[in-house]
Write a protein that holds these residues in place. Sequence first.
Motif, mmCIF file in Angstrom:
data_model
loop_
_atom_site.group_PDB
_atom_site.id
_atom_site.type_symbol
_atom_site.label_atom_id
_atom_site.label_comp_id
_atom_site.label_asym_id
_atom_site.label_seq_id
_atom_site.Cartn_x
_atom_site.Cartn_y
_atom_site.Cartn_z
ATOM 1 N N ILE A 38 0.853 -1.200 0.000
ATOM 2 C CA ILE A 38 0.000 0.000 0.000
ATOM 3 C C ILE A 38 0.880 1.238 0.000
ATOM 4 N N VAL A 39 0.772 2.019 -1.041
ATOM 5 C CA VAL A 39 1.579 3.225 -1.212
ATOM 6 C C VAL A 39 0.710 4.445 -0.904
ATOM 7 N N LEU A 75 -5.629 3.815 5.616
ATOM 8 C CA LEU A 75 -5.245 2.474 5.183
ATOM 9 C C LEU A 75 -3.727 2.326 5.169
ATOM 10 N N TRP A 76 -3.040 3.314 4.596
ATOM 11 C CA TRP A 76 -1.581 3.291 4.516
ATOM 12 C C TRP A 76 -0.950 3.281 5.900
ATOM 13 N N SER A 77 -1.453 4.115 6.799
ATOM 14 C CA SER A 77 -0.910 4.214 8.153
ATOM 15 C C SER A 77 -0.986 2.873 8.871
ATOM 16 N N ASN A 124 1.769 -1.985 10.795
ATOM 17 C CA ASN A 124 1.859 -3.433 10.803
ATOM 18 C C ASN A 124 3.233 -3.895 10.299
ATOM 19 N N GLY A 125 3.684 -3.317 9.199
ATOM 20 C CA GLY A 125 4.989 -3.684 8.645
ATOM 21 C C GLY A 125 6.136 -3.353 9.579
ATOM 22 N N LEU A 126 6.082 -2.180 10.197
ATOM 23 C CA LEU A 126 7.146 -1.793 11.129
ATOM 24 C C LEU A 126 7.104 -2.638 12.398
ATOM 25 N N ASP A 127 5.911 -3.009 12.840
ATOM 26 C CA ASP A 127 5.786 -3.878 14.010
ATOM 27 C C ASP A 127 6.408 -5.248 13.713
ATOM 28 N N ALA A 128 6.183 -5.755 12.523
ATOM 29 C CA ALA A 128 6.767 -7.040 12.131
ATOM 30 C C ALA A 128 8.293 -6.978 12.107
ATOM 31 N N LYS A 129 8.850 -5.809 11.839
ATOM 32 C CA LYS A 129 10.299 -5.615 11.801
ATOM 33 C C LYS A 129 10.850 -5.130 13.144
ATOM 34 N N ALA A 168 14.377 5.372 4.524
ATOM 35 C CA ALA A 168 14.356 4.732 3.208
ATOM 36 C C ALA A 168 13.089 3.886 3.047
ATOM 37 N N TRP A 169 12.757 3.108 4.055
ATOM 38 C CA TRP A 169 11.565 2.264 3.975
ATOM 39 C C TRP A 169 10.307 3.096 3.797
ATOM 40 N N LEU A 170 10.208 4.210 4.522
ATOM 41 C CA LEU A 170 9.020 5.049 4.399
ATOM 42 C C LEU A 170 8.931 5.697 3.016
ATOM 43 N N ARG A 171 10.056 6.109 2.475
ATOM 44 C CA ARG A 171 10.027 6.678 1.114
ATOM 45 C C ARG A 171 9.547 5.644 0.102
ATOM 46 N N ASN A 172 9.859 4.372 0.348
ATOM 47 C CA ASN A 172 9.460 3.305 -0.568
ATOM 48 C C ASN A 172 7.955 3.081 -0.606
ATOM 49 N N VAL A 173 7.247 3.549 0.405
ATOM 50 C CA VAL A 173 5.799 3.339 0.456
ATOM 51 C C VAL A 173 5.033 4.664 0.372
ATOM 52 N N ILE A 174 5.674 5.659 -0.226
ATOM 53 C CA ILE A 174 5.041 6.951 -0.494
ATOM 54 C C ILE A 174 5.181 7.231 -1.986
ATOM 55 N N ASP A 175 4.103 7.630 -2.599
ATOM 56 C CA ASP A 175 4.102 7.907 -4.035
ATOM 57 C C ASP A 175 5.219 8.886 -4.381
ATOM 58 N N GLU A 176 5.927 8.601 -5.443
ATOM 59 C CA GLU A 176 7.070 9.433 -5.852
ATOM 60 C C GLU A 176 6.688 10.891 -6.083
#
Length: 114
Positions: A38-39, A47-49, A54-59, A95-103
Amino acid sequence: MTGDDKLKGGTSGPKTIPMTSPLYLHPSDNPNLTFTQIVFNGNNYDLWSEAVKNGLDAKNKLAFIQGKVKKPEADDEDESIELVAWRQCQAMLRAWLRNVIDEKLHPSITFSVQ
């Protein structure tokens, strides 16, 4: 105390970050990682938040964005291994957050995500 002395954990060898610590980065963690499909496009924040949390919690990195992981103090002589690890985690999270934000939104967030 020298930098080498600080890293020694007694006779057990160099001090390391435990795998259970939010400061630990797994060898497979890299700046190109995308932990959700989800970007953020400017209109889907809720939804993105939730997907990002969830992704950061998994990491084991959710505590960073919740403000629970404080930057370790720098020693007068050398940086502690915790401070180095904290800086590495901060860079990885950016870097991870930039990857999930529209360019298209990158110019507006480039200097705010620090």
